[in-house]
Design an enzyme around this catalytic site. Structure first.
Site, PDB file in Angstrom:
ATOM      1  N   ARG A  86      -4.106   6.265   4.500  1.00 17.31           N
ATOM      2  CA  ARG A  86      -3.576   4.897   4.453  1.00 17.31           C
ATOM      3  C   ARG A  86      -2.112   4.961   4.033  1.00 17.31           C
ATOM      4  NH1 ARG A  86      -2.235   5.319  -0.129  1.00 17.31           N
ATOM      5  NH2 ARG A  86      -1.192   3.305   0.059  1.00 17.31           N
ATOM      6  N   ASP A  94       4.891  -2.483   4.910  1.00 16.51           N
ATOM      7  CA  ASP A  94       4.099  -2.127   6.097  1.00 16.51           C
ATOM      8  C   ASP A  94       4.756  -2.613   7.376  1.00 16.51           C
ATOM      9  OD1 ASP A  94       2.046  -2.296   3.734  1.00 16.51           O
ATOM     10  OD2 ASP A  94       1.249  -0.961   5.279  1.00 16.51           O
TER      11      ASP A  94
HETATM   12  O1  MRU Z   1      -3.946  -0.895   2.797  1.00 17.12           O
HETATM   13  P1  MRU Z   1      -3.011   0.238   2.514  1.00 17.12           P
HETATM   14  O2  MRU Z   1      -3.402   1.051   1.337  1.00 17.12           O
HETATM   15  O3  MRU Z   1      -2.737   1.064   3.749  1.00 17.12           O
HETATM   16  O4  MRU Z   1      -1.640  -0.482   2.154  1.00 17.12           O
HETATM   17  C1  MRU Z   1      -0.505   0.289   1.881  1.00 17.12           C
HETATM   18  C2  MRU Z   1       0.644  -0.492   1.389  1.00 17.12           C
HETATM   19  O5  MRU Z   1       0.619  -1.691   1.371  1.00 17.12           O
HETATM   20  C3  MRU Z   1       1.862   0.264   0.997  1.00 17.12           C
HETATM   21  O6  MRU Z   1       2.549  -0.409  -0.011  1.00 17.12           O
HETATM   22  C4  MRU Z   1       2.776   0.365   2.224  1.00 17.12           C
HETATM   23  O7  MRU Z   1       2.118   1.006   3.277  1.00 17.12           O
HETATM   24  C5  MRU Z   1       4.046   1.060   1.950  1.00 17.12           C
HETATM   25  S1  MRU Z   1       3.708   2.726   1.574  1.00 17.12           S
HETATM   26  C6  MRU Z   1       4.782   3.789   1.704  1.00 17.12           C
END
Ligand code: MRU
Length: 347
Positions: A46, A235
């Site tokens: 993730r 994201d």
């Molecule tokens: O649901 P996830 O754990 O994939 O969410 C990840 C995030 O929201 C992070 O903050 C984002 O990907 C930035 S990471 C470098």
């Protein structure tokens, strides 16, 4: 400390299974695309930049996962894989970048061997580039951190969210490497606790001072003057908003109220600058994540089983709440409308 990459190729795709942390550090082997698809959906892998590499390695894996009668069969198979991988998680734009870039490269091949070689080489390149750009973002972003700062963060933006080093957490690592004394306050990040399970674990591994709080304690720590700056990842960054882990928007509002700088750290592949917040799908996840104490084994209810649940995995922070965006090309300050395109022109 030396740390293995979060995701890598070793005859198949291997990745640190993040659902097992902090209990166990386990490597998950994905020999088939379906294994990787499952790993992405259940968050064994993730974080936006790690998903970029996962998408890229997924295309490579599909080229190797079985025998093909001819080149057209292989090309059709990797095109289908691209569609399957693209339907795993909707919000982090990096996933699509990794898939599309590797697919485009692989399709240039004119033999089965060549396609395999091109796909794997491109995926390895994407993974290497991630590590490099995180280090570069780290040294730019470290300029925003002063000796003695306490930084509040959310979710996991460290090695585990990337191939290595991290985005927001990478900046903190770089500042510490430069000799600055930095402490971290991390929100646990309900419902899946990427903050408490992953960020707290990573920082302890590295000997970085970290204090865990629940998400609803962010207000009090800011009010008490316990936080100097907020650093988060992203994201997807669109013209009017930054999409990041649910709870980020709340932190941005709190930071403004308490006159605390709010910084976003993300590579240029996280920008989707032709879009606006209204165009972006926010992933909604299973209600079990909220009603069970331990979602994997569905044990210990913490809410009535039949309660209605709203479980968005991300939120959109209006871009005018962001003090600056750290990228691998430098730090972008407002006005973003004017300044972001100058950084994006060569990607
Ligand atoms: O649901 P996830 O754990 O994939 O969410 C990840 C995030 O929201 C992070 O903050 C984002 O990907 C930035 S990471 C470098």
């Amino acid at each position: 400390m030396n740390f293995m990459r979060t995701i890598f190729w070793d005859g198949c795709v291997k990745l640190i299974d993040q659902t097992k942390l902090p209990d166990k550090l386990e490597i998950l082997e994905c020999k088939k695309v379906e294994d990787l698809v499952r790993a992405i959906k259940n968050l064994s892998i993730r974080g936006a930049p790690a998903l970029e590499a996962a998408g890229a390695y997924g295309i490579a894996l599909s080229a190797f996962e079985k025998d093909f009668d001819n080149v057209e069969d292989l090309k059709e198979h990797i095109r289908q894989t691209a569609n399957i991988l693209s339907s795993t998680r909707p919000t982090a734009v990096n996933l699509f970048y990794g898939i599309e870039r590797t697919l485009k490269k692989a399709l240039q091949g004119e033999s089965i061997e060549k396609i395999r070689q091109l796909a794997l080489k491109e995926a390895e390149k994407i993974a290497d580039e991630d590590v490099e750009r995180n280090k570069t973002m780290g040294s730019y972003g470290a300029k925003l951190i002063e000796d003695g700062d306490t930084i509040l963060t959310i979710c996991n933006t460290g090695r585990l969210a990337t191939v290595d080093w991290g985005t927001a957490l990478g900046v903190i690592r770089s500042a510490i490497e430069e000799g600055k004394n930095v402490r971290v306050v991390v929100c646990e990040t309900r419902p899946l606790n990427q903050g408490s399970r992953l960020t707290a674990w990573e920082l302890i591994q590295d000997g970085i001072e970290v204090t865990l709080i629940t998400d609803n304690m962010a207000g009090i720590v800011m009010q008490k003057g316990m936080v100097d700056k907020v650093f988060v990842g992203a994201d997807r960054i669109v013209k009017d908003a930054v999409f990041n882990k649910i709870g980020t928007y709340t932190l941005a509002i709190l930071a403004r109220e308490h006159k605390i700088p709010f910084y976003v750290v993300a590579p240029l592949t996280t920008f989707d600058w032709n879009k606006r917040a209204k165009d972006i799908e926010i992933e909604e996840r299973d209600k079990d994540e909220l009603i069970y104490c331990h979602v994997k084994c569905k044990q210990s209810l913490i809410a009535p089983k039949d309660v209605e649940v709203f479980n968005p995995a991300f939120d959109a922070t209006p871009i005018n709440y962001v003090s600056a965006i750290v990228t691998e090309k430098g730090i972008i300050f407002p006005p973003y409308d004017e300044n972001v395109p100058k950084y994006l022109h060569n990607i």
